[in-house]
Every structure is written in C-alpha cells, then in structure tokens.
Design an enzyme around this catalytic site. Structure first.
Site, PDB file in Angstrom:
ATOM      1  N   ASP A   1      20.963  85.567  58.297  1.00 12.56           N
ATOM      2  CA  ASP A   1      20.351  84.442  57.853  1.00 12.56           C
ATOM      3  C   ASP A   1      21.597  83.471  58.323  1.00 12.56           C
ATOM      4  O   ASP A   1      22.538  83.217  57.615  1.00 12.56           O
ATOM      5  CB  ASP A   1      20.269  84.558  56.341  1.00 12.56           C
ATOM      6  CG  ASP A   1      19.670  83.091  55.679  1.00 12.56           C
ATOM      7  OD1 ASP A   1      19.920  81.966  56.188  1.00 12.56           O
ATOM      8  OD2 ASP A   1      19.113  83.397  54.593  1.00 12.56           O
ATOM      9  N   ILE A   2      21.341  82.633  59.248  1.00 11.06           N
ATOM     10  CA  ILE A   2      22.334  81.702  59.831  1.00 11.06           C
ATOM     11  C   ILE A   2      22.121  80.373  59.544  1.00 11.06           C
ATOM     12  O   ILE A   2      21.122  79.614  59.657  1.00 11.06           O
ATOM     13  CB  ILE A   2      22.329  82.002  61.419  1.00 11.06           C
ATOM     14  CG1 ILE A   2      23.296  81.104  61.955  1.00 11.06           C
ATOM     15  CG2 ILE A   2      20.989  81.680  61.743  1.00 11.06           C
ATOM     16  CD1 ILE A   2      23.505  81.215  63.520  1.00 11.06           C
ATOM     17  N   GLU A   3      23.131  79.807  58.739  1.00 12.13           N
ATOM     18  CA  GLU A   3      22.923  78.288  57.965  1.00 12.13           C
ATOM     19  C   GLU A   3      24.246  77.778  57.943  1.00 12.13           C
ATOM     20  O   GLU A   3      25.226  78.363  58.086  1.00 12.13           O
ATOM     21  CB  GLU A   3      22.333  78.485  56.462  1.00 12.13           C
ATOM     22  CG  GLU A   3      21.070  79.230  56.224  1.00 12.13           C
ATOM     23  CD  GLU A   3      20.439  79.316  54.908  1.00 12.13           C
ATOM     24  OE1 GLU A   3      20.418  78.072  54.538  1.00 12.13           O
ATOM     25  OE2 GLU A   3      20.249  80.193  54.415  1.00 12.13           O
ATOM     26  N   ASN A   4      24.137  76.348  57.589  1.00 10.23           N
ATOM     27  CA  ASN A   4      25.225  75.629  57.379  1.00 10.23           C
ATOM     28  C   ASN A   4      26.107  75.185  58.422  1.00 10.23           C
ATOM     29  O   ASN A   4      25.885  75.999  59.815  1.00 10.23           O
ATOM     30  CB  ASN A   4      25.990  76.108  56.364  1.00 10.23           C
ATOM     31  CG  ASN A   4      26.330  75.085  55.241  1.00 10.23           C
ATOM     32  OD1 ASN A   4      26.981  73.904  55.584  1.00 10.23           O
ATOM     33  ND2 ASN A   4      26.620  75.538  53.742  1.00 10.23           N
TER      34      ASN A   4
END
Length: 558
Positions: free
Chosen positions: A377-380
């Site tokens: 989950d690649i975020e921010n």
C-alpha cells in the site's frame, strides 16, 4: 559505503575528463549525428540501455511528446548509449537536457559532465576531440546507484559524420538463427547469431511488428512487460556505428506462460481490510461464518526500526495477535494477504536502503506465513511521491517474485476520478521499465473529491487505470482489466464521501462484469452501523447491517 566511494571516484573521473577538454581545436561544422535524439519515435531505437532499465515516456518531456526514462538501481546506473561514426582529430559538442539526481552525459573514454540535482530539465554540455585514428564514439547518459529514475531528452552530438566523403553506407548482414530460449508469464528471452559488418556491428534491436521492444549489444535479449498467455512474434535487426540497419532476421513466435502475470491466470481476490491494531477488531471467523468471505487483507506491516518488519511497527511479526488471527482464518478455510505500508507510520520503503534490503524484509513476512500474495500500500510523500522509494519498492517486488514462484504481487495507491495521477502513472511506467511483473494495480477511489456519485467516480477511475495499463503494456481491454483492483471505503470516507451498500453492490457488479482481479475496502472493523456517527474507526458512519459490505464483497468472483 561502497556506493559513496564509487560516487567519489566517479566525480574525480568527471573532473579529469573536463580538464582534458581544455585548449581544443576549432569546433567542427554543426550537425546532430544521433539517431532518435529526442525519442520521438516512441521507442529506444538507436539506443541501448543496461539491464533493460530504459523506457520511453510521455511525461515529463523537455520538448516534443517523448523522453527517455531510465531507472538506476542499487546495482546498475541505467546507462543508455549510442555509438556513432566520427572523424579523427575533430572537435564535437555533446549536449542534452536531463532531469533527476546525479545524471551524467558524456562520451565513453573521454569527457563527461553531470548534475547532482535537477528538479526540472537542465541542459548539460561538453566538448571532446577525437583521437588521431578514432572513427567512432560511444555517447552515454546514466544515473547513479540507488538514485532512482532520471530523464533525458533532446540529446545532440554536433559535428561532421564519420567516413569523410560519403561515410560508411554498408549495412550489417541480417542476424540469423533467431530463437526463443525461455518464457515466463510476462517475458520472452531470445538469442540469435551475430551479424557481420565492414566496420563493425554496434548493437541489435528486437522488433515486435514495427516497434522496438528491446535492444542489446550482444546476441541475446529478454523482452519484458508482456501479457500472460499471449503469443508474440519477434524479429531482430543489427546496426553499425554509422546508423546503417540490417535486414530483419527470421521471425520467431513465442507464447508467454499463464502464471504470475494476470490476464488468463484466473487470479481473483475478494479481500477486505482487517486491522488488529485498533477499531475493536471483530472475530475474523465470526465474520467469515456470517458473510462467506475467505480472504482478508491484514493491515499493516511497518518498520519496527530500520529495515525490520513488524505488525503496525510494534507488534511482533510472529507469535502475537496477528498470527493468532491468521491461524484462525486458515483453520476456517480462508487466507490472508498482508498489506505493507499505508498512509502513515514508519514504513519499510524509506528505511530499507536498497531494493535487495527491502526484498529481504518482504521475504521475512512471506516466509513467516508461507504467503500466496503480498500487497504494498504505497501512499503519501515518503513513498508514493518519492521516486527513489517507488523504484526501490518495484525492485524489491521483482526480486521476491523471482525468488517465490507463484507469489502474487499487488500495488495499492490513490487515484483521481479520471484514473492514476502523475505519480500513479509513473509507478505503472516504472513497473514496466523495471520488469517488476506486478499482478494487480489496485486504486483507492475515495478521498479524491468524488462527490455524491461514488459509483460513477469509481468506475471512471478504474477505467482510467485500465486505459493506462493498456497504453503502457500494450494489453487489450480484457488483459488490462485482469490487472485492475479496487479498494474502496465503506460508508463515510475521510472527506465525507458516502458509499452505501447499494453503491458498493453496483461497484461489485461492475467489477464482476469487467472481470477485474481484486475487490477490497477499508475496513471490516468499520463494517458496522452508526448512522450519523461520523468517520469512525469501528463503524461506517451510516445506517447498515453488521458485515453488510463484507457480504457484498464476498460475492465478487471476477
């Protein structure tokens, strides 16, 4: 430490090269000698990039509609070269526009120049003089170890072409004996017999139809980013330093495998998020019994310090409540996919220094549970909007997939209502450029200003993703959809967007109709009613039945 030493050595070499370029003869008459200098062909024709790390992208560009993107890794600077015919004792000017960290431009064995940081396109220029008997020069551009993707555009080598009156006009002989030596679900490996030339062969281009899909300086290459269970036909042409191209080799056809690539593999996953860290975690087996759900996405694997994985950055990887839950799910006939990363917390991507180190951290999780799939989950800004970390994650997923046959890899990231944002598009393009062989690209269609029509916005975003996968990988609609995932947010989102059970049912039905690969939502913890309760960790904020979204999701079959 070794990378730093190599960087210091390289900088020293650059300084020496620049010193050697002082007091040169008069510049020759200007004419760009390079083939495909602005990559406007949409291919790497004329260029050869190490490790298959180069690709042509539509953004960002300096001019025109295309540019080179090359993804430097921890072990490869992603050097792209072109060899041209030149005249002896002649001064040439090499220039180009580059973007990225530690980007180099130069001539092999001669002068070069570089920039430590170019947030936007910056022009580099260097002059060099050929030797007394020199008739060819190899132009290069490259990044630096672990510095991520760089871009180059409008590269120019100004000066007279080689060969004097007329130059070399004889093309190499056609390569012979082209054969397919191996396939995976997304790659085809090829080999051929060497061509001959009156001066010398400098490289080979692999064609699928009229498109260059791989380049090599030797007699073998691997074509990456292909669709599973699909037949492809290839030919190879040789080229020399003067840019002469041979006739095509014999054609060879090969069919990619059915495993590990998505389209045609039958990989489908209905897996809502379950989080043991807060939100009054429900009994997973109770939810399974009530809804028929079999898979859960378990959140979140973070760093417990450095490159060390743990649940939520604080609970032990094994032996704690998370493992107890996984054991219970499996005993009831289900399974889990851990989600690595998320919006906040101390994540592994920025903490593990190289793709290899990050892959080792992922492997700890895979080995601890004998996993069939993992989700990142690649975020921010620390991961999703950090290009170095993006490439590190892709490199790590490529490694663990190679080391764990049959493992499915999933990337989950935010989206606009029309499809992937700039960083989402880059992630997809880099997945192809690096040959990461990602099974499912999952978008999160919420907190994006979707407004009242969450069904329409979700479908629009998913179709935008499908279209991006088609244009990047060359897939048809069915294959692209088979690599698409949707991860929604039940009830009220953080931005007060409302997804009702009826809306989620429509989204699920659309997902089944279009045979996408994955359906998830955040989260089972919130799959309980609390009408007017706002955005909460243990309920949806709307009127619904217990586990209603999970029951709907269990009806996803793809």
């Amino acid at each position: 430490m070794r990378s730093r030493n190599r960087l210091v050595a390289a900088l020293g070499a650059v300084a020496l090269g620049s010193a050697a370029a002082v007091a040169l003869p008069a510049t020759a008459q200007a004419a760009n000698l390079l083939t495909n200098p602005g990559f406007e062909s949409g291919t790497l024709s004329g260029w050869s990039c190490t490790g298959g790390l180069g690709s042509v992208v539509g953004s960002p560009v300096h001019s025109g509609s295309k540019a080179l993107a090359a993804a430097a890794s921890a072990s490869d600077t992603a050097q792209c070269t072109q060899t041209v015919s030149v005249q002896p004792n002649t001064t040439y000017t090499l220039s180009g526009w580059v973007r990225g960290n530690y980007v180099y431009l130069g001539v092999t064995g001669g002068a070069s120049t570089w920039t430590p940081s170019a947030a936007s396109y910056q022009q580099l220029s260097v002059t060099f003089t050929t030797g007394a008997s020199q008739t060819s020069a190899q132009i290069f551009t490259h990044g630096w170890y672990g510095q991520g993707t760089y871009y180059a555009d409008d590269i120019s080598l100004d000066g007279p072409g080689g060969g004097g009156g007329g130059g070399d006009t004889q093309a190499p002989t056609a390569p012979g004996g082209l054969a397919a030596t191996g396939t995976t679900s997304s790659t085809v490996s090829l080999s051929w017999n060497a061509s001959t030339d009156n001066v010398g062969v400098t490289g080979y281009d692999v064609y699928s139809g009229s498109n260059v899909v791989a380049s090599s300086t030797g007699t073998s290459a691997t074509v990456t980013g292909l669709a599973a269970s699909t037949s492809y036909t290839f030919t190879v042409k040789a080229r020399d330093a003067a840019g002469n191209t041979s006739a095509a080799s014999n054609a060879v056809s090969a069919t990619t495998g059915s495993g590990g690539g998505g389209g045609g593999t039958g990989f489908k996953q209905a897996a809502p998020y379950l989080y043991m860290g807060w939100g009054e975690p429900p009994s997973a087996t109770t939810v399974m019994s009530a809804t028929g759900i079999k898979w859960f996405t378990m959140a979140f694997i973070l760093s417990s310090g450095g490159c060390n994985p743990s649940w939520d950055g604080q609970r032990p990887l094994t032996g704690g409540v998370d493992q107890q839950t996984i054991n219970a799910i499996r005993a009831a006939g289900g399974d889990v996919v851990p989600s690595i990363g998320g919006w906040q917390g101390n994540k592994l991507g920025p903490n593990c220094a190289t793709p290899e180190a990050l892959a080792a951290a992922y492997q700890q999780v895979i080995s601890a549970y004998g996993l069939k799939a993992i989700d990142v989950d690649i975020e921010n800004t620390d991961e999703f909007e950090n290009t170095v970390v993006q490439d590190r994650i892709l490199g790590a997923l490529k490694i663990v997939k190679q080391n764990n046959p049959g493992l499915r890899t999933i990337l989950t990231f935010g989206t606009a209502t029309t499809g992937p944002t700039y960083y989402g598009n880059r992630l997809i393009e880099q997945a192809k450029a690096l040959g990461a062989d990602i099974d499912v690209f999952t978008i999160m269609p919420f907190d994006f200003g979707g407004g009242a029509d969450m069904y329409g916005s979700t479908v629009s975003a998913a179709n935008g993703l499908k279209n991006k996968l088609k244009s990047t990988f060359g897939w048809d609609d069915a294959t692209a959809y088979a690599h698409v995932g949707i991860s929604g947010m039940n009830g009220l989102s953080d931005n007060q967007e409302t997804t009702t059970p009826a809306t989620w049912t429509s989204i699920r039905d659309w997902a089944n109709t279009n045979h996408i690969a994955r359906l998830a939502f955040w989260s089972v913890n919130r799959d309980r009613p609390c009408a007017g309760g706002g955005v909460a960790e243990n309920c949806s904020g709307i009127n619904q039945n217990n586990w209603q979204f999970t029951s709907i999701t269990a009806g996803f079959t793809g």
